[in-house]
Write an enzyme that holds these catalytic residues in place. Structure first.
Site, mmCIF file in Angstrom:
data_model
loop_
_atom_site.group_PDB
_atom_site.id
_atom_site.type_symbol
_atom_site.label_atom_id
_atom_site.label_comp_id
_atom_site.label_asym_id
_atom_site.label_seq_id
_atom_site.Cartn_x
_atom_site.Cartn_y
_atom_site.Cartn_z
ATOM 1 N N HIS A 54 0.834 -1.206 0.000
ATOM 2 C CA HIS A 54 0.000 0.000 0.000
ATOM 3 C C HIS A 54 0.866 1.253 0.000
ATOM 4 O O HIS A 54 1.277 1.740 1.051
ATOM 5 C CB HIS A 54 -0.906 -0.007 1.238
ATOM 6 C CG HIS A 54 -1.981 1.023 1.226
ATOM 7 N ND1 HIS A 54 -3.199 0.835 1.841
ATOM 8 C CD2 HIS A 54 -2.050 2.265 0.690
ATOM 9 C CE1 HIS A 54 -3.951 1.908 1.678
ATOM 10 N NE2 HIS A 54 -3.259 2.803 0.975
ATOM 11 N N ASP A 146 -9.024 3.171 -3.380
ATOM 12 C CA ASP A 146 -8.372 3.719 -2.189
ATOM 13 C C ASP A 146 -8.418 5.240 -2.184
ATOM 14 O O ASP A 146 -8.225 5.896 -3.193
ATOM 15 C CB ASP A 146 -6.918 3.267 -2.110
ATOM 16 C CG ASP A 146 -6.297 3.632 -0.779
ATOM 17 O OD1 ASP A 146 -6.820 3.177 0.248
ATOM 18 O OD2 ASP A 146 -5.320 4.395 -0.767
ATOM 19 N N ASP A 299 0.950 2.625 3.847
ATOM 20 C CA ASP A 299 0.081 3.678 3.300
ATOM 21 C C ASP A 299 0.904 4.953 3.092
ATOM 22 O O ASP A 299 0.461 6.060 3.412
ATOM 23 C CB ASP A 299 -1.124 3.939 4.204
ATOM 24 C CG ASP A 299 -2.172 4.859 3.570
ATOM 25 O OD1 ASP A 299 -2.075 5.114 2.352
ATOM 26 O OD2 ASP A 299 -3.074 5.326 4.288
ATOM 27 N N HIS A 303 3.123 14.369 0.788
ATOM 28 C CA HIS A 303 2.549 15.658 0.386
ATOM 29 C C HIS A 303 3.642 16.722 0.443
ATOM 30 O O HIS A 303 4.661 16.543 1.125
ATOM 31 C CB HIS A 303 1.404 16.062 1.322
ATOM 32 C CG HIS A 303 0.199 15.193 1.247
ATOM 33 N ND1 HIS A 303 -0.642 15.179 0.161
ATOM 34 C CD2 HIS A 303 -0.307 14.293 2.127
ATOM 35 C CE1 HIS A 303 -1.628 14.315 0.377
ATOM 36 N NE2 HIS A 303 -1.445 13.759 1.567
#
Length: 420
Positions: A54, A146, A299, A303
């Site tokens: 992920h 997702d 995950d 950013h």
């Protein structure tokens, strides 16, 4: 040319590992190599390359956050040799053309093995199921929306039924939008104290309950992404007892952190699902230990600094994880005796490989030489200037940890090396 790794500590025993033609040829004490490359592991921990099912590499369309190139370098730096990339980029990986384009990019720019998911429905939001058969033919390892829960039961059921015929898994971000109410962290005492809107765990567990009933009917392999609540853990535990083909992953940050640890309105602690209660965190640990949860996945959600600046109300959801996962789990769970090193490698390599039908994930003769060397004895500080990821968005900056990645190789080729 053959490569020999000398003095490899595999769990608690010492071996040499002979590598040729991208495969492991021999594992034994005192192997002799007359012509080739010798890497002295110097009694450091040698493991199968880690596998993360992920990750978000943000390409195409969001390359200011991450690219395939930067993300795969971050993976190698964290000891990962195989990652599974999510389709919620711009444009979404929801058509054969978009899938072929990203696969080409994964191959040309990636230095680790990159498996690619495709979207269940158009733009992740449409109720019409995509052409999953064509996407599977092109190499999709599974299907997921997702970033969004599939809001309509009929859409999820049709996707499950099709995925079952294709022998592909459904990977579910379980979240009922009608129960979110604009929340930005877990609903409860911390949200109340900080006067921020809360996200109830019911949004996750209620949709998971729906999906488990559907998965039982469709007989599909149903994989729960980033499980976060005690109710969700219990639902998966019960479903497994009833024979539902369900697997689940948990992130390092949900194992390590709880919402009471958030002292102020700090966007570095904003992720989805949010950090839950201490009771939830303990339930996640128990779920790993009893086999309800099958693996650890990061995950990894990079950013830009601007997107994580300011209040939780306006900042983006997400935390990076590829470069910190092993060291954090090793430091706070293995060194403290909560997990064994064997369990950690099972959850971060063996089980992901077995569940998603990969050849790698184990150190065995004949298997791909996807191998990582870790220094578990020397303490170091997590520092953002050492990240290869474009994303520096993690609350773990400044944390002292053990388990530095010293070398990572894929198919016998060294792709990351530190002081070797």
């Amino acid at each position: 040319m053959p490569t020999l790794i000398k003095n490899a500590k595999i769990f608690h025993d010492m071996f040499d590992i002979l590598i040729a033609d991208g495969k492991i040829k021999e594992i034994a004490p005192n192997i002799k190599l007359h012509d080739g490359v010798v890497i002295d592991a110097k009694n450091k921990l040698v493991t199968p390359g880690l596998i993360d099912v992920h990750v978000h590499f943000r390409e195409p369309g969001q390359t200011h956050k991450e690219t395939v190139a930067s993300g795969s370098k971050a993976a190698a730096h964290g000891g990962f040799t195989t990652v599974f990339a999510m389709p919620n980029v711009t444009p979404t990986i929801d058509t054969p053309e978009a899938f072929e384009n990203i696969m080409d990019k994964n191959i040309t720019d990636g230095i680790v093995n990159i498996k690619q998911y495709a979207a269940i429905s158009k733009g992740l939001l449409d109720e019409k199921v995509n052409e999953l058969g064509k996407l599977a033919e092109l190499g999709a390892v599974g299907f997921t929306n997702d970033g969004h829960g599939v809001q309509t039961a009929d859409t999820m059921l049709r996707a499950m039924q099709t995925a079952y015929t294709l022998n592909k898994p459904i990977i579910a971000h379980v979240e009922d939008d009608s129960l979110l109410h604009g929340g930005v962290l877990n609903a409860g005492a911390t949200a109340d104290r900080l006067k921020l809107p809360g996200m109830t765990g019911l949004s996750e567990s209620s949709q998971l309950a729906r999906d488990l009933v559907l998965a039982a009917k469709a007989k599909v392999h149903y994989h729960v992404a980033h499980i976060s609540t005690k109710e969700s853990v219990e639902l998966v535990r019960i479903a497994k007892k009833y024979g539902v083909n369900v697997t689940a992953e948990v992130t390092p940050h949900h194992l390590l952190l709880a919402d009471h640890m958030i002292e102020n309105d700090n966007a570095m602690f904003k992720m989805n699902p949010p950090l839950r209660s201490e009771e939830d965190r303990k339930a996640l640990i128990a779920g790993l230990l009893d086999g309800t949860i099958d693996m650890i996945a990061t995950d990894h959600a990079p950013h830009s600094k601007a997107e994580k600046a300011g209040s939780m109300v306006t900042a983006a959801f997400g935390i990076t994880g590829l470069e910190t996962a092993f060291s954090l789990i090793y430091t706070f769970f293995v060194k403290t005796g909560i997990f064994t090193i064997e369990q950690l490698i099972m959850w971060m390599a063996n089980k992901p490989a077995k569940i998603f039908n990969l050849e790698s994930g184990v150190l065995e003769v004949g298997k791909p030489a996807d191998i990582t060397i870790f220094d578990t004895d020397q303490e170091f500080e997590i520092r953002e200037e050492n990240f290869y990821s474009k994303g520096k968005n993690t609350p773990f900056i400044g944390q002292q940890v053990y388990g530095r990645t010293m070398l990572t190789m894929v198919a016998g080729k060294v792709i990351y090396k530190e002081n070797y």
